[in-house]
Design a protein around this motif. Structure first.
Motif: not given
Length: 174
Positions: A1-5, A26-27, A53-55
């Motif tokens: 979702m974060t990537t989409v936003l 956070f997400y 890593s992506y976090g």
């Protein structure tokens, strides 16, 4: 979702704001680090490496945006060459993670392939300063994010129902 936003912003749909930054912290950040720790407890090296890593990517990205606005880090804005290198290196990391997906499933292959392209497009966008490349990058990132949402949804539903509800495209083992 974060990537989409974030990529809706990159595509020019709306400004970068606290909603995206909060999702990044956070997400995109904390939740993925927790998922990575859970994968470590299961002995899944790929999942541990990817999620943690992506976090940490999301946390560093938000820090790169916010730190220059703080009193103690004022004037420390990352240079354009620095951001180009940052996105290029994340693309390189993602490319070798993509190679790892070749033994996993087609859904993850699509996620990691499109994420590799996304990182390299971000580097090209920052190198060229092209508004057209920025928009293309945004739409590619939206696609990438939705492929990750599909893969996550398929993994959850398939496990909950004990059967294939949404296919992941298993790789045939030789």
């Amino acid at each position: 979702m974060t990537t989409v936003l974030l990529n809706m912003h990159n595509a020019g749909w709306f400004e970068l704001g606290s909603m995206i930054l909060a999702m990044g912290i956070f997400y995109g950040g904390v939740a993925q680090i927790i998922a990575g720790i859970m994968e470590w407890k299961k002995g899944n090296t790929f999942g541990t490496t990817a999620f943690t890593s992506y976090g940490l990517f999301w946390l560093t990205l938000v820090a790169l945006i916010l730190l220059p606005n703080t009193t103690w880090a004022a004037g420390t804005k990352t240079s354009d060459p620095g951001l180009i290198a940052y996105f290029f290196m994340w693309g390189l990391f993602t490319f070798y993670m993509f190679i790892g997906t070749l033994k996993l499933n087609r859904a993850l292959q699509v996620v990691f392939f499109t994420l590799t392209i996304l990182f390299w497009l971000l580097a090209i966008r920052d190198y060229t300063g092209s508004a057209t490349i920025a928009t293309i990058t945004g739409y590619e990132g939206i696609f990438c994010g939705f492929t990750a949402i599909y893969a996550a949804c398929a993994q959850v539903l398939n496990e909950v129902y004990g059967r294939t509800v949404l296919p992941l495209g298993p790789v045939k083992r030789k």
